[in-house]
Design a protein around this motif. Structure first.
Motif, PDB file in Angstrom:
ATOM      1  N   PRO A 185       2.449 138.978  61.860  1.00  0.00           N
ATOM      2  CA  PRO A 185       1.992 139.546  60.817  1.00  0.00           C
ATOM      3  C   PRO A 185       2.834 140.328  60.157  1.00  0.00           C
ATOM      4  N   ALA A 186       2.621 140.602  58.729  1.00  0.00           N
ATOM      5  CA  ALA A 186       3.293 141.695  57.841  1.00  0.00           C
ATOM      6  C   ALA A 186       2.759 142.991  58.294  1.00  0.00           C
ATOM      7  N   VAL A 187       2.776 144.135  57.535  1.00  0.00           N
ATOM      8  CA  VAL A 187       2.104 145.293  57.653  1.00  0.00           C
ATOM      9  C   VAL A 187       0.689 145.267  57.805  1.00  0.00           C
ATOM     10  N   VAL A 188      -0.016 145.809  58.754  1.00  0.00           N
ATOM     11  CA  VAL A 188      -1.358 145.755  59.064  1.00  0.00           C
ATOM     12  C   VAL A 188      -1.591 147.156  59.296  1.00  0.00           C
ATOM     13  N   GLY A 199       0.717 157.691  52.908  1.00  0.00           N
ATOM     14  CA  GLY A 199       1.267 158.293  51.986  1.00  0.00           C
ATOM     15  C   GLY A 199       1.602 157.710  50.733  1.00  0.00           C
ATOM     16  N   ARG A 200       1.924 156.447  51.018  1.00  0.00           N
ATOM     17  CA  ARG A 200       2.351 155.362  49.757  1.00  0.00           C
ATOM     18  C   ARG A 200       1.880 154.030  50.013  1.00  0.00           C
ATOM     19  N   GLU A 201       0.227 153.978  50.386  1.00  0.00           N
ATOM     20  CA  GLU A 201      -0.103 152.714  50.628  1.00  0.00           C
ATOM     21  C   GLU A 201      -0.245 151.981  49.457  1.00  0.00           C
ATOM     22  N   GLU A 202      -0.469 152.668  48.252  1.00  0.00           N
ATOM     23  CA  GLU A 202      -0.443 151.639  47.028  1.00  0.00           C
ATOM     24  C   GLU A 202       0.820 151.175  46.874  1.00  0.00           C
ATOM     25  N   GLU A 203       1.996 151.892  47.153  1.00  0.00           N
ATOM     26  CA  GLU A 203       3.081 151.557  46.540  1.00  0.00           C
ATOM     27  C   GLU A 203       3.629 150.069  47.554  1.00  0.00           C
ATOM     28  N   TYR A 208       2.912 142.720  47.956  1.00  0.00           N
ATOM     29  CA  TYR A 208       2.035 142.091  48.453  1.00  0.00           C
ATOM     30  C   TYR A 208       1.274 141.004  47.298  1.00  0.00           C
ATOM     31  N   PRO A 209       1.712 139.814  47.112  1.00  0.00           N
ATOM     32  CA  PRO A 209       1.038 139.163  45.937  1.00  0.00           C
ATOM     33  C   PRO A 209      -0.711 139.165  46.198  1.00  0.00           C
ATOM     34  N   MET A 210      -1.178 139.405  47.501  1.00  0.00           N
ATOM     35  CA  MET A 210      -2.598 139.259  47.903  1.00  0.00           C
ATOM     36  C   MET A 210      -3.116 140.923  47.436  1.00  0.00           C
ATOM     37  N   GLY A 211      -2.134 141.689  47.089  1.00  0.00           N
ATOM     38  CA  GLY A 211      -2.529 142.976  46.592  1.00  0.00           C
ATOM     39  C   GLY A 211      -3.013 144.081  47.730  1.00  0.00           C
ATOM     40  N   ARG A 212      -2.785 143.688  48.715  1.00  0.00           N
ATOM     41  CA  ARG A 212      -3.311 144.651  49.749  1.00  0.00           C
ATOM     42  C   ARG A 212      -2.536 144.592  51.025  1.00  0.00           C
ATOM     43  N   LEU A 213      -2.399 145.576  51.760  1.00  0.00           N
ATOM     44  CA  LEU A 213      -1.818 145.540  53.130  1.00  0.00           C
ATOM     45  C   LEU A 213      -2.909 144.576  54.138  1.00  0.00           C
ATOM     46  N   GLY A 214      -2.339 144.175  55.395  1.00  0.00           N
ATOM     47  CA  GLY A 214      -3.251 143.474  56.357  1.00  0.00           C
ATOM     48  C   GLY A 214      -4.127 144.353  56.898  1.00  0.00           C
ATOM     49  N   GLY A 243      -0.025 138.038  53.563  1.00  0.00           N
ATOM     50  CA  GLY A 243      -0.263 138.345  52.385  1.00  0.00           C
ATOM     51  C   GLY A 243       0.411 137.746  50.892  1.00  0.00           C
ATOM     52  N   GLY A 244       1.312 136.864  51.290  1.00  0.00           N
ATOM     53  CA  GLY A 244       2.258 136.103  50.289  1.00  0.00           C
ATOM     54  C   GLY A 244       3.657 136.969  50.049  1.00  0.00           C
ATOM     55  N   LEU A 245       3.594 137.965  51.037  1.00  0.00           N
ATOM     56  CA  LEU A 245       5.138 138.876  50.805  1.00  0.00           C
ATOM     57  C   LEU A 245       6.439 138.141  50.750  1.00  0.00           C
TER      58      LEU A 245
END
Length: 252
Positions: A185-188, A199-203, A208-214, A243-245
């Motif tokens: 996995p990438a970042v979950v 503190g920087r989840e949106e960034e 990630y092409p899927m637009g979110r963290l795991g 997520g396509g990273l």
């Protein structure tokens, strides 16, 4: 409510009081497996088993790299359920953050003991107790840090690369009775990985092409598949869950 299916199969999931491990245990219980969860915090494990259902789950507390704990956990599973079909090696640690040039060898050794040697120890014991004669599956939860450079978490990345190679070795040796695969996995979004996005989840998610963290359920679904009969011809593989990273590699 429909009566819960019973597959008759049993899983041991390490490092499963919360996060990815708990998510995997939850998915396996939902499909009808019985599950033993392990971890260091007994209170957290008790809560996990209450949530999973005491009729479907049990726990054994201890340190994953401790051979006595490994022996106890596998032994307790065999006593309680009489079989051990699936092993999910999820226990892990990452106590160091910084340049690998400055890494304390003692800390690196601890990372390898928890992330690699524990997986080997549990696999050996599951093989001896049940899987060699009856078959089964092993899923090792690795990381994309094990298939790429991982700045500032080098010892963790090294250990996960070793875990991926351990997967290959076990898959070759345990075939055809046991299938062994890994997840990377990438970042979950778990407490374990909170320093990578807090503190920087949106960034962080924007990469990630899927637009979110795991989420834990993203990994849990893959683990449930790899331990299922639908994956009966899959072994020795590492499934990247990112997520396509990696699609962005080399893209400015």
């Amino acid at each position: 409510m429909a009566e819960q299916q019973d597959t008759g199969r049993v899983a041991l999931v390490t490092g499963a009081s919360r996060g990815i491990g708990y998510g995997v245990a939850e998915a396996l219980v939902a499909r009808g497996d019985r599950v033993c969860v392990t971890g260091r915090n007994e209170d957290a494990l008790k809560e996990a088993v209450q949530s999973l259902g005491t009729d479907r789950a049990m726990y054994v507390a201890g340190k994953a790299h401790d051979p006595e704990h490994q022996e106890e956990a596998v032994g307790r599973v065999m006593e309680a359920y009489g079989r051990l079909d699936h092993l999910v090696n999820n226990a892990g640690t990452n106590p160091v953050f910084g340049p690998i040039a400055d890494a304390d060898p003692g800390v690196v050794r601890k990372v390898f003991e928890t992330n690699v040697l524990s997986a080997l120890g549990f696999a050996q014991r599951a093989w001896a107790a049940w899987q060699q004669e009856h078959g089964g599956t092993v899923v090792n939860v690795a990381s994309i840090a094990g298939v790429s450079a991982s700045p500032f978490i080098g010892p963790y990345g090294m250990s996960k690369a070793a875990m991926i190679n351990l997967t290959l070795q076990l898959a070759h040796e345990f075939a055809p009775a046991v299938r062994v695969n890994a997840l990377a996995p990438a970042v979950v979004k778990t407490k374990f990985a909170v320093a990578l996005y807090e503190g920087r989840e949106e960034e962080a998610a924007a990469r990630y092409p899927m637009g979110r963290l795991g989420a834990p359920e993203d990994v849990a679904g893959a683990a449930a598949f790899l331990t299922s009969d639908e994956a009966a011809w899959i072994t020795g593989q590492t499934l990247v869950l990112d997520g396509g990273l990696f699609l962005n590699a080399g893209v400015e």
